[in-house]
Design a protein around this motif. Structure first.
Motif, short mmCIF file in Angstrom:
data_model
loop_
_atom_site.label_atom_id
_atom_site.label_comp_id
_atom_site.label_asym_id
_atom_site.label_seq_id
_atom_site.Cartn_x
_atom_site.Cartn_y
_atom_site.Cartn_z
N ALA A 1 -1.20 5.58 1.44
CA ALA A 1 -1.69 5.86 2.79
C ALA A 1 -2.53 4.69 3.27
N LEU A 2 -2.38 4.37 4.53
CA LEU A 2 -3.23 3.39 5.19
C LEU A 2 -4.31 4.20 5.89
N ILE A 3 -5.55 4.04 5.45
CA ILE A 3 -6.68 4.78 6.02
C ILE A 3 -7.38 3.86 7.01
N LEU A 4 -7.54 4.34 8.24
CA LEU A 4 -8.10 3.53 9.31
C LEU A 4 -9.29 4.21 9.98
N THR A 5 -10.37 3.45 10.16
CA THR A 5 -11.50 3.95 10.92
C THR A 5 -11.11 3.94 12.40
N THR A 6 -11.95 4.50 13.23
CA THR A 6 -11.67 4.52 14.67
C THR A 6 -11.51 3.10 15.21
N VAL B 1 -2.18 6.92 7.78
CA VAL B 1 -0.78 6.62 8.08
C VAL B 1 -0.03 6.54 6.75
N PRO B 2 0.95 7.41 6.51
CA PRO B 2 1.71 7.36 5.26
C PRO B 2 2.54 6.07 5.19
N VAL B 3 2.46 5.38 4.09
CA VAL B 3 3.21 4.14 3.89
C VAL B 3 3.89 4.15 2.53
N GLU B 4 4.86 3.29 2.38
CA GLU B 4 5.51 3.09 1.09
C GLU B 4 5.32 1.62 0.72
N PHE B 5 4.69 1.39 -0.44
CA PHE B 5 4.48 0.03 -0.92
C PHE B 5 5.71 -0.41 -1.70
N ALA C 1 2.69 -6.39 -5.05
CA ALA C 1 3.17 -5.76 -3.82
C ALA C 1 3.67 -6.86 -2.89
N THR C 2 4.84 -6.65 -2.31
CA THR C 2 5.38 -7.63 -1.37
C THR C 2 5.16 -7.21 0.08
N HIS C 3 5.24 -5.91 0.33
CA HIS C 3 5.04 -5.40 1.69
C HIS C 3 4.93 -3.88 1.66
N ALA C 4 4.59 -3.32 2.80
CA ALA C 4 4.52 -1.87 2.96
C ALA C 4 5.31 -1.49 4.21
N THR C 5 5.94 -0.34 4.17
CA THR C 5 6.67 0.17 5.33
C THR C 5 6.16 1.58 5.63
N LEU C 6 6.40 2.01 6.87
CA LEU C 6 6.00 3.37 7.24
C LEU C 6 6.84 4.39 6.48
N ALA C 7 6.18 5.40 5.99
CA ALA C 7 6.89 6.50 5.31
C ALA C 7 7.38 7.47 6.37
N GLY C 8 8.22 8.39 5.98
CA GLY C 8 8.85 9.30 6.93
C GLY C 8 7.99 10.45 7.43
N ARG C 9 6.71 10.46 7.09
CA ARG C 9 5.84 11.56 7.52
C ARG C 9 4.96 11.08 8.67
N ASP C 10 4.42 12.03 9.43
CA ASP C 10 3.56 11.71 10.56
C ASP C 10 2.17 11.29 10.11
#
Length: 147
Positions: free
Chosen positions: A117-122, A102-106, A81-90
């Motif tokens: 998806a980037l899963i984030l705690t509070t 947060v939907p992402v595209e690797f 994987a070189t990077h991830a970008t935001l996907a077009g969904r909310d």
């Protein structure tokens, strides 16, 4: 009560797995589990010329080695994987789990992509908010020409 068959159990005759077997071709990179995961370039295939096994050589050159003709010890070298970008969904927040997604595209070095998806705690959401706020402020200062 009769016992239901479970088709996913190998003892009942159905094999697990849906992936196609790896059949290396000339020039492919492969890891060899019989050589502690050593990576090599396939330089000869079984059945070609006098080869009865796969022959591999380190990518930068060096001493070649053999792997079984059935290829059971060989696996493809995964793309990095070189990077991830935001996907077009909310992004969404799961109140029950108390985390955001947060939907992402690797993006991979071979040009392929994969949705994720980037899963984030509070706490991670708060840290990301602080970091992106600083980035936006730096962006605004750059546009205004202020240091």
């Amino acid at each position: 009560m009769t016992r239901q068959p479970f088709p996913h159990l190998p003892s009942q005759g159905v094999e697990l797995g849906t992936a196609a077997p790896f059949v290396p071709r000339l020039g492919d990179l492969a890891t060899d589990s019989a050589r502690e995961g050593r990576v090599g370039v396939v330089v000869a295939l079984p059945g070609e010329g006098s080869a009865t096994t796969y022959h591999l050589r380190p990518p930068g050159g060096g001493t070649q080695w053999s792997a079984p003709a059935d290829g059971t010890t060989l696996r493809p070298v995964p793309a990095k994987a070189t990077h991830a970008t935001l996907a077009g969904r909310d992004a969404v927040y799961d109140q029950r789990a108390r985390q955001g997604s947060v939907p992402v595209e690797f993006h991979f070095d071979d040009g392929s992509t994969l949705d994720g998806a980037l899963i984030l705690t509070t706490a991670e959401l708060e840290r990301l908010y602080a970091q992106t706020s600083r980035l936006l402020e730096a962006h605004e200062r750059a546009i205004d020409g202020t240091p």
